[in-house]
Design an enzyme around this catalytic site. Structure first.
Site, short mmCIF file in Angstrom:
data_model
loop_
_atom_site.label_atom_id
_atom_site.label_comp_id
_atom_site.label_asym_id
_atom_site.label_seq_id
_atom_site.Cartn_x
_atom_site.Cartn_y
_atom_site.Cartn_z
N LYS A 270 44.18 34.60 60.39
CA LYS A 270 45.55 34.08 60.50
C LYS A 270 46.39 34.38 59.27
O LYS A 270 47.57 34.68 59.35
CB LYS A 270 45.50 32.56 60.69
CG LYS A 270 45.09 32.11 62.07
CD LYS A 270 45.35 30.61 62.17
CE LYS A 270 45.07 30.09 63.55
NZ LYS A 270 45.24 28.61 63.60
N SER B 5 38.39 29.05 56.59
CA SER B 5 38.34 30.50 56.72
C SER B 5 36.88 30.99 56.67
O SER B 5 36.47 31.84 57.48
CB SER B 5 39.15 31.14 55.59
OG SER B 5 39.12 32.54 55.70
N ARG C 180 42.47 29.52 46.24
CA ARG C 180 43.14 29.06 47.47
C ARG C 180 42.80 27.59 47.70
O ARG C 180 41.73 27.13 47.24
CB ARG C 180 42.62 29.89 48.64
CG ARG C 180 43.32 29.65 49.95
CD ARG C 180 42.73 30.50 51.07
NE ARG C 180 43.56 30.47 52.25
CZ ARG C 180 43.28 31.05 53.40
NH1 ARG C 180 42.15 31.74 53.52
NH2 ARG C 180 44.08 30.96 54.43
N SER D 115 39.44 33.46 49.79
CA SER D 115 40.59 32.96 49.03
C SER D 115 41.70 34.00 48.92
O SER D 115 42.67 33.78 48.19
CB SER D 115 40.14 32.55 47.62
OG SER D 115 39.16 31.54 47.71
N GLY D 116 41.55 35.13 49.60
CA GLY D 116 42.58 36.17 49.52
C GLY D 116 42.11 37.44 48.85
O GLY D 116 42.93 38.29 48.46
N THR D 117 40.80 37.62 48.75
CA THR D 117 40.21 38.80 48.10
C THR D 117 40.70 40.10 48.72
O THR D 117 41.12 41.02 48.00
CB THR D 117 38.67 38.76 48.26
OG1 THR D 117 38.23 37.41 48.22
CG2 THR D 117 37.98 39.59 47.22
N THR D 118 40.62 40.19 50.04
CA THR D 118 40.95 41.44 50.74
C THR D 118 42.41 41.81 50.49
O THR D 118 42.75 42.98 50.22
CB THR D 118 40.71 41.27 52.26
OG1 THR D 118 39.43 40.64 52.46
CG2 THR D 118 40.75 42.58 52.99
N TRP D 119 43.26 40.82 50.57
CA TRP D 119 44.70 41.02 50.35
C TRP D 119 44.95 41.46 48.90
O TRP D 119 45.68 42.42 48.65
CB TRP D 119 45.41 39.71 50.66
CG TRP D 119 46.90 39.81 50.77
CD1 TRP D 119 47.66 40.95 50.94
CD2 TRP D 119 47.82 38.71 50.75
NE1 TRP D 119 48.99 40.60 51.01
CE2 TRP D 119 49.11 39.25 50.91
CE3 TRP D 119 47.66 37.32 50.63
CZ2 TRP D 119 50.25 38.44 50.93
CZ3 TRP D 119 48.80 36.52 50.66
CH2 TRP D 119 50.07 37.07 50.81
N HIS E 116 32.43 37.94 43.35
CA HIS E 116 32.56 36.50 43.60
C HIS E 116 31.79 35.73 42.54
O HIS E 116 31.53 34.54 42.70
CB HIS E 116 31.99 36.14 44.98
CG HIS E 116 32.78 36.69 46.14
ND1 HIS E 116 34.14 36.56 46.25
CD2 HIS E 116 32.38 37.33 47.27
CE1 HIS E 116 34.56 37.12 47.38
NE2 HIS E 116 33.50 37.59 48.02
N1 LIG Z 1 47.04 40.91 54.15
C1 LIG Z 1 46.75 39.62 54.18
N2 LIG Z 1 47.72 38.68 54.02
C2 LIG Z 1 47.42 37.37 54.05
N3 LIG Z 1 46.19 36.88 54.26
C3 LIG Z 1 45.20 37.78 54.42
C4 LIG Z 1 45.41 39.17 54.38
N4 LIG Z 1 44.23 39.79 54.57
C5 LIG Z 1 43.32 38.85 54.74
N5 LIG Z 1 43.88 37.62 54.66
C6 LIG Z 1 43.24 36.32 54.85
O1 LIG Z 1 42.38 36.04 53.75
C7 LIG Z 1 41.22 35.34 54.25
C8 LIG Z 1 39.98 36.17 53.98
O2 LIG Z 1 39.64 35.93 52.64
P1 LIG Z 1 38.99 37.00 51.69
O3 LIG Z 1 39.73 38.27 51.84
O4 LIG Z 1 38.92 36.38 50.36
O5 LIG Z 1 37.53 37.18 52.30
S1 LIG Z 1 36.31 37.83 51.53
O6 LIG Z 1 35.94 36.90 50.46
O7 LIG Z 1 36.70 39.12 51.02
O8 LIG Z 1 35.24 37.93 52.54
C9 LIG Z 1 41.45 35.14 55.74
O9 LIG Z 1 42.12 33.89 55.84
P2 LIG Z 1 42.13 33.04 57.21
O10 LIG Z 1 43.12 33.72 58.10
O11 LIG Z 1 42.61 31.67 56.81
O12 LIG Z 1 40.76 33.02 57.73
C10 LIG Z 1 42.33 36.31 56.05
O13 LIG Z 1 43.04 36.18 57.24
#
Ligand SMILES: Nc1ncnc2c1ncn2[C@@H]1O[C@H](COP(=O)(O)OS(=O)(=O)O)[C@@H](OP(=O)(O)O)[C@H]1O
Length: 341
Positions: A303, A177, A169, A86-90, A147
């Site tokens: 993506k 994803s 998300r 859902s955007g954790t890494t970002w 999580h």
């Molecule tokens: N910098 C940045 N900007 C925008 N989006 C980003 C970014 N980094 C990671 N992503 C997208 O976030 C999706 C990964 O989700 P998580 O980071 O929550 O994964 S995890 O739960 O930590 O495993 C995954 O989404 P999808 O592209 O739809 O698969 C990543 O591409």
């Protein structure tokens, strides 16, 4: 790895503590395996057990249970919480960069050589491998991620006064994803057809699911305690990254000064943490993260767009999932992910 010594007043990368020998990993104190083996099981893409109403990946469940048993949040802890993908890494990158901007100039920032997951510890994983002592050794203020659904974490954070940022998300995009992630991130995950993942997701029998209960628990808590629980949407971050980074900086108590804003600091942080920048870094191309599933760092960056579900679901499938989500969230005030919008 001692290139990022602790700097007072700001979080330090978890990796620093992880690699310090004076905080050795402990063997797991409790052995939960016998109990876990009695819980309902789903093989799916990530073998999971149903625990307190949620399907928890077997690799992380002992960690979640150990957290429930012996983890207490500190008043100045900050938790980054999400349903996976859902955007954790970002969010980890944005928050870590924002909170450490005075200690680490962006041109030499730890995020240039460490994956965001190495900067912000995922606590279920750390507890599962016996690194509770390392999480404890992390100096305040700590940024920790989880999580865990609200109902599972609530006793550990209750009364602490800690802050929490939840990122949500569109469930359709989170599912897509997640499915992609399981296809290539780790040889330890099962590759299943998308239609199978879709059915499991709709039934709620999905890792960390049901997603609606995950969302609702944290959404309700953010309504009750908005000064302590900030609820963000991935789509909002995509649309207005600068405004949202300012918002989260205020929420965590380190707002940008006028001087910083005029000097373009917020935009620089957004750029440092952008998909393009993160993907291009050597550390995110070559290394692996995570002691349990050993995910490829590159698999956290795909993506990064809104609406990729259109490439995987028919309009009928999307509508079916929309209806489920709308029914489950009905009356909560949490909306905005309809495929018809
Ligand atoms: N910098 C940045 N900007 C925008 N989006 C980003 C970014 N980094 C990671 N992503 C997208 O976030 C999706 C990964 O989700 P998580 O980071 O929550 O994964 S995890 O739960 O930590 O495993 C995954 O989404 P999808 O592209 O739809 O698969 C990543 O591409």
């Amino acid at each position: 790895m001692a290139t990022y010594p602790p700097r007072s007043g700001a979080p330090i990368p978890f990796k620093v503590i992880e690699e310090q020998e004076d905080h050795p990993s402990q063997p797991r104190l409790e052995d939960y395996d016998d109990f876990i083996s009695t819980l309902p099981f789903e093989k799916g893409s990530v073998p999971s057990r149903k625990y307190q109403g949620f399907w928890y990946p077997e690799g992380f469940l002992p960690g979640a249970m150990a957290i429930q048993q012996r983890f207490k949040a500190r008043p100045d802890d900050l938790f980054l919480v999400s349903f996976p993908k859902s955007g954790t890494t970002w969010l980890k990158a944005l928050v870590f960069a924002t909170m450490t901007r005075k200690q680490y100039p962006l041109a030499r920032h730890p995020l240039l050589s460490l994956n965001p997951h190495d900067c912000v510890a995922y606590i279920e994983e750390r507890f599962a491998i016996g690194q509770a002592s390392k999480v404890e050794a992390l100096p305040s203020p700590r940024i920790l991620s989880t999580h865990m659904p609200y109902s599972l974490l609530q006793d550990s954070v209750a009364g602490s006064g800690c802050r929490i940022i939840y990122i949500a998300r569109d469930p359709k995009d989170a599912l897509v994803s997640f499915w992609h992630f399981t296809q290539k991130s780790s040889p330890k995950l099962n590759k299943i057809p998308f239609t199978e993942a879709f059915e499991a997701f709709c039934e709620g029998k999905f890792p960390f699911g049901p997603i609606w209960d995950h969302l609702l628990g944290w959404w309700r808590e953010s309504l009750k305690r908005p000064e302590k629980v900030l609820f963000l949407k991935y789509e909002g971050l995509l649309e207005e990254p600068v405004a949202n980074v300012k918002r989260l900086a205020e929420f965590v108590g380190c707002p940008f000064s006028e001087e910083e804003e005029e000097g373009g600091m917020v935009e620089e942080i957004v750029r440092l943490c952008s998909m393009e920048s993160m993907k291009s870094l050597e550390v995110n191309k070559v290394r692996k993260h995570g002691p349990i599933y050993q995910f490829a760092n590159s698999s956290f960056f795909r993506k990064g767009v809104k609406g990729d579900w259109r490439n995987h679901m028919s309009p009928e499938m999307a509508r079916r999932l929309d209806v489920i989500i709308e029914e489950k969230l009905q009356g909560s005030g949490l909306t905005g992910w309809s495929s018809q919008a």
